[in-house]
Design an enzyme around this catalytic site. Structure first.
Site, mmCIF file in Angstrom:
data_model
loop_
_atom_site.group_PDB
_atom_site.id
_atom_site.type_symbol
_atom_site.label_atom_id
_atom_site.label_comp_id
_atom_site.label_asym_id
_atom_site.label_seq_id
_atom_site.Cartn_x
_atom_site.Cartn_y
_atom_site.Cartn_z
ATOM 1 N N LYS A 66 0.670 -1.204 0.104
ATOM 2 C CA LYS A 66 0.045 0.135 0.062
ATOM 3 C C LYS A 66 0.736 1.140 -0.139
ATOM 4 C CE LYS A 66 -2.919 -2.513 3.248
ATOM 5 N NZ LYS A 66 -3.073 -2.846 4.862
ATOM 6 N N GLY A 67 1.876 1.238 0.496
ATOM 7 C CA GLY A 67 2.991 2.259 0.668
ATOM 8 C C GLY A 67 3.105 3.264 -0.544
ATOM 9 N N ASP A 97 7.450 2.471 -2.975
ATOM 10 C CA ASP A 97 7.888 3.328 -1.820
ATOM 11 C C ASP A 97 9.085 3.389 -1.296
ATOM 12 O OD1 ASP A 97 7.858 0.987 -0.668
ATOM 13 O OD2 ASP A 97 6.623 1.406 1.007
ATOM 14 N N ASP A 134 15.082 -0.937 -0.177
ATOM 15 C CA ASP A 134 16.017 -0.984 1.150
ATOM 16 C C ASP A 134 16.975 -1.987 0.395
ATOM 17 O OD1 ASP A 134 16.791 -1.100 3.518
ATOM 18 O OD2 ASP A 134 15.375 -2.533 4.378
ATOM 19 N N ARG A 138 1.361 6.196 7.948
ATOM 20 C CA ARG A 138 1.169 6.303 6.507
ATOM 21 C C ARG A 138 0.734 7.517 6.138
ATOM 22 N NH1 ARG A 138 2.006 1.631 4.021
ATOM 23 N NH2 ARG A 138 1.038 -0.513 4.882
HETATM 24 P P1 IMP Z 1 13.484 -4.553 0.732
HETATM 25 O O1 IMP Z 1 13.254 -6.075 -0.137
HETATM 26 O O2 IMP Z 1 14.911 -4.731 1.784
HETATM 27 O O3 IMP Z 1 14.232 -3.722 -0.524
HETATM 28 O O4 IMP Z 1 12.291 -4.309 1.146
HETATM 29 C C1 IMP Z 1 11.389 -3.011 0.723
HETATM 30 C C2 IMP Z 1 10.412 -2.990 1.819
HETATM 31 O O5 IMP Z 1 10.702 -2.960 3.174
HETATM 32 C C3 IMP Z 1 9.641 -1.944 1.586
HETATM 33 O O6 IMP Z 1 8.450 -2.105 0.387
HETATM 34 C C4 IMP Z 1 8.784 -1.330 2.873
HETATM 35 O O7 IMP Z 1 7.690 -2.152 3.005
HETATM 36 C C5 IMP Z 1 9.953 -1.981 3.862
HETATM 37 N N1 IMP Z 1 10.970 -1.041 4.427
HETATM 38 C C6 IMP Z 1 12.273 -0.875 4.163
HETATM 39 N N2 IMP Z 1 12.843 0.143 5.027
HETATM 40 C C7 IMP Z 1 11.762 0.904 5.376
HETATM 41 C C8 IMP Z 1 11.650 2.218 6.110
HETATM 42 O O8 IMP Z 1 12.722 2.667 6.463
HETATM 43 N N3 IMP Z 1 10.356 2.331 6.552
HETATM 44 C C9 IMP Z 1 9.284 1.748 6.141
HETATM 45 N N4 IMP Z 1 9.430 0.367 5.399
HETATM 46 C C10 IMP Z 1 10.710 -0.027 5.150
#
Ligand code: IMP
Length: 180
Positions: free
Chosen positions: A42-43, A99, A102, A164
């Site tokens: 949803k982000g 959104d 990471d 959010r």
């Molecule tokens: P990745 O697979 O590690 O790139 O994960 C990405 C997902 O982790 C994003 O879509 C977010 O849901 C969550 N996420 C990672 N860092 C943050 C943050 O600083 N705030 C909120 N959600 C985060």
């Protein structure tokens, strides 16, 4: 809710200005073409609505809902699609709207799934890029902001489904965020 923030990184005004700049760049790059904006619920919805309204090219919207499993807890980068796209993306220009990137593991999975459906092009546009945490190399074509390795909330980003609706992006106080 602002009192739970350690620091505001980007105000609503800064976010709006940057989304406008990015929309200009994307509209120029895709001039004369139609773009399918695939958004991960949803982000990214908050970012998407402002971005889509600022684009001068025709766009179609489609949505994916996923459940991702954090590295270390189960299998790294394993994602389950809870809601798939409504439309076929074969031979279409597709932009995956996120959104935050990471580690990049979620996105790597999604890019593999979507590229298997043979779009004519597929790029990533993210609101936030937490580049210092990247574990896999992901081609991010468009980004609004780079951020440091801190947990942020607001403008769509949540912690346990909260924050959010904050109009800004800020670092959540460490007393509230206990690590992910
Ligand atoms: P990745 O697979 O590690 O790139 O994960 C990405 C997902 O982790 C994003 O879509 C977010 O849901 C969550 N996420 C990672 N860092 C943050 C943050 O600083 N705030 C909120 N959600 C985060």
């Amino acid at each position: 809710m602002h009192e739970d923030l350690e620091k505001i990184l980007f105000t609503r005004e800064q976010i709006m200005q940057r989304i406008g700049e990015l929309a200009g760049e994307i509209s120029r790059d895709y001039e004369g073409r139609e773009l399918i904006l695939v958004t991960v619920l949803k982000g990214a919805v908050f970012f998407l609505t402002h971005l889509a309204q600022s684009l001068s090219i025709p766009v179609r919207l489609d949505f994916l809902s996923i459940a991702s499993f954090s590295p270390g807890r189960t299998l790294p980068g394993v994602v389950r699609i809870n809601k798939d796209l409504d439309h076929d993306i074969q031979h279409r220009d597709v932009m995956l709207v996120e959104d935050i990137v990471d580690t990049g593991l979620t996105l790597r999975y999604l890019l593999n799934v979507l590229s298997g459906r043979q779009p004519s092009s597929l790029v990533v546009c993210t609101f936030l890029d937490k580049a210092p945490r990247r574990l896999v190399d992901i081609p991010v074509k468009y980004r609004c902001f780079e951020i440091p390795d801190r947990f942020v909330v607001g403008f769509g980003l949540d912690y346990n489904q909260r924050y959010r609706t904050l109009p800004c992006v800020g670092i959540l106080k460490s007393q509230i965020y206990q690590g992910k």
